[in-house]
Write an enzyme that holds these catalytic residues in place. Structure first.
Site, PDB file in Angstrom:
ATOM      1  N   ASP A 223       0.860  -1.184   0.000  1.00 32.87           N
ATOM      2  CA  ASP A 223       0.000   0.000   0.000  1.00 32.87           C
ATOM      3  C   ASP A 223       0.903   1.243   0.000  1.00 32.87           C
ATOM      4  OD1 ASP A 223      -3.138   0.588   0.477  1.00 32.87           O
ATOM      5  OD2 ASP A 223      -1.976   2.082   1.575  1.00 32.87           O
ATOM      6  N   TYR A 373      -3.340  11.174   1.212  1.00 36.30           N
ATOM      7  CA  TYR A 373      -3.798  11.021  -0.170  1.00 36.30           C
ATOM      8  C   TYR A 373      -3.745  12.358  -0.903  1.00 36.30           C
ATOM      9  CZ  TYR A 373      -5.327   6.226   0.561  1.00 36.30           C
ATOM     10  OH  TYR A 373      -5.344   4.876   0.811  1.00 36.30           O
ATOM     11  N   HIS A 429      -4.802  -7.720  -0.367  1.00 36.29           N
ATOM     12  CA  HIS A 429      -4.099  -6.451  -0.194  1.00 36.29           C
ATOM     13  C   HIS A 429      -3.341  -6.355   1.136  1.00 36.29           C
ATOM     14  CE1 HIS A 429      -3.284  -2.255  -1.027  1.00 36.29           C
ATOM     15  NE2 HIS A 429      -3.760  -1.916   0.156  1.00 36.29           N
TER      16      HIS A 429
END
Length: 455
Positions: A223, A373, A429
């Protein structure tokens, strides 16, 4: 005469192109200051302070009161997890959280490894530092930094750490592991100023490892941890001995990648595509476009207005749990969207998932974690690190249920010294947390390959 000059120019141009392509490009960065207010003129305090996770009756009473005051919204009939976290199942999770989940016991579990904080560029950086109990005579432990992502934490690595620091196979390498919290996540202080992106985190983690006395080390990430450790390799390719990642979405599709998408279904061998590659990539409109749109709504929010959604999540433990745990369902296996319970406990325990949620809740870090982000997507795809290849030996663990499937050919476009590419038997993930044994085996395999080459 003209022909000879033209030939010389063509050959010279070709040589120049090849030299430039082979030259190691290093990512440039400058020191930052992320503390509140104006930077002090005093020298940076390099003290390393022990840290312990704590809790209190007041903290738990406040949590339970907020859980009790939730206002349930009934899910649509036959909707499972296709509209997000199923409200009916959420009530069961909340009942377990309040009546059965023992946070104090989990705090003790978190504290089983030594934790520390140190101030770097104006903010306190938290990390766990686990040294092996036994090291074979005549050897030294292999330093390894492991970096988490969102909505995870350093806790993702708790099942993996003992497999690396205390391996059962005497032929395995013994690691010394450092697991930091990205600033703005968990128990690391959040930056007080705009602009803290993955390169800033990479620079701070380099300073952390140097402060701990490591001249060279290995790095692992998934990630956001993939990007932070990739940036670490780009910043200091001689210090990062090897890079191991389990997530590597292509940042800027080049000509070869575009051709492989267009022609790979018909000519898979031309691009080295395996059966798994073609299964995960085609039909490409459905697999690469539609699926991405279905699962990237959160990203658009967090990359534009993180503080708006973050305020609500920081006030409501129920909202926070739904927001985080939904990712542990869908990102583990997208087919879990069709299950009433989201398949949550098929791969993880509620204790482990709620411990991760509690790290976000008790530290109040959800908003600052979401800002990462916006800081990383703020310049689109024009950041210098996007265009710079990685020349550090790299290992890639390709898990079958990863969000974004990346064939070997695509990985090689960014990572020029791909030492190992392993199609993993299972996992999604959150691979380090879901399949710690498989991850440990691949890290071992990759590190041994790099160490042998250096001998």
């Amino acid at each position: 005469m003209f022909t000879e000059v033209l030939a010389a120019l063509v050959i010279g141009g070709l040589i120049y192109f090849l030299v430039q392509r082979s030259r190691t490009q290093i990512l440039k960065t400058e020191d930052g200051w992320w503390g509140a207010g104006v930077r002090s003129a005093a020298e940076e305090d390099v003290t390393i302070c022990p840290f312990k996770v704590t809790t209190s009756d007041e903290e738990l009473e406040d949590l339970y009161r907020r859980i009790d005051q939730t206002r349930p919204v009934p899910s649509l009939e036959d909707s499972q997890f296709n509209y997000g976290f199923n409200s009916h199942y959420l009530q069961k999770v909340l009942s377990y959280w309040k009546n059965d989940f023992d946070w104090r016991r989990q705090v003790d579990k978190l504290n089983q490894y030594p934790h520390f904080k140190t101030n770097i560029e104006g903010i306190d950086v938290h990390y766990a530092h686990v040294k092996p109990k036994k090291v074979p005579e005549g050897t030294s432990p292999v330093p390894l930094i492991m970096v988490h992502g969102w909505p995870g934490s350093f806790y993702e690595f708790y099942g993996l750490i003992p497999l690396l620091t205390d391996p059962s196979d005497p032929n395995d390498l013994v690691f010394e592991v450092v697991c930091p919290s990205i600033p703005g996540y968990g128990f690391s202080e959040a930056p007080h100023k705009k602009g803290f992106n993955s390169v800033c985190a990479a620079r701070i983690f380099h300073k952390l490892m140097k402060r701990l006395g490591f001249q060279q080390f290995y790095a692992h990430g998934g990630d956001w941890g993939w990007l932070v450790t990739t940036n670490m390799a780009q910043l200091e390719p001689k210090i990062v001995k090897g890079l191991h990642v389990n997530f590597a979405p292509p940042s800027k599709p080049g000509l070869l990648m575009t051709l492989s998408i267009m022609l790979g279904r018909r000519f898979p061998k031309l691009f080295g595509f395996t059966d798994r590659d073609t299964e995960r990539l085609y039909p490409c409109m459905e697999k690469l476009v539609v699926e991405s749109i279905k699962e990237s709504g959160y990203m658009h929010i967090q990359a534009t207005k993180p503080d708006t959604a973050g305020r609500g999540l920081n006030d409501s433990p129920v909202g926070l749990a739904a927001y985080i745990l939904e990712k542990f369902s869908t990102w583990t296996n997208r087919d879990f969207r069709n299950l009433e319970d989201g398949g949550l406990t098929r791969k993880f325990s509620l204790d482990d998932m709620l411990t991760n949620v509690m790290i976000y809740w008790t530290s109040g870090c959800i908003t600052s974690s979401m800002r990462f982000y916006k800081e990383n997507f703020g310049k689109g795809l024009n950041d210098p690190h996007v265009k710079i290849p990685v020349y550090v030996p790299t290992g890639f663990a390709s898990f079958p249920n990863e969000l974004m499937h990346t064939p070997k050919l695509w990985v090689q476009q960014k990572y020029r010294k791909l030492v190992s590419f392993t199609p993993m038997a299972r996992g999604g993930h959150f691979a380090a947390m879901e399949e710690p044994q498989l991850m440990a085996e691949d890290i071992q395999k990759f590190t041994k390959m790099v160490e042998k080459k250096k001998q």
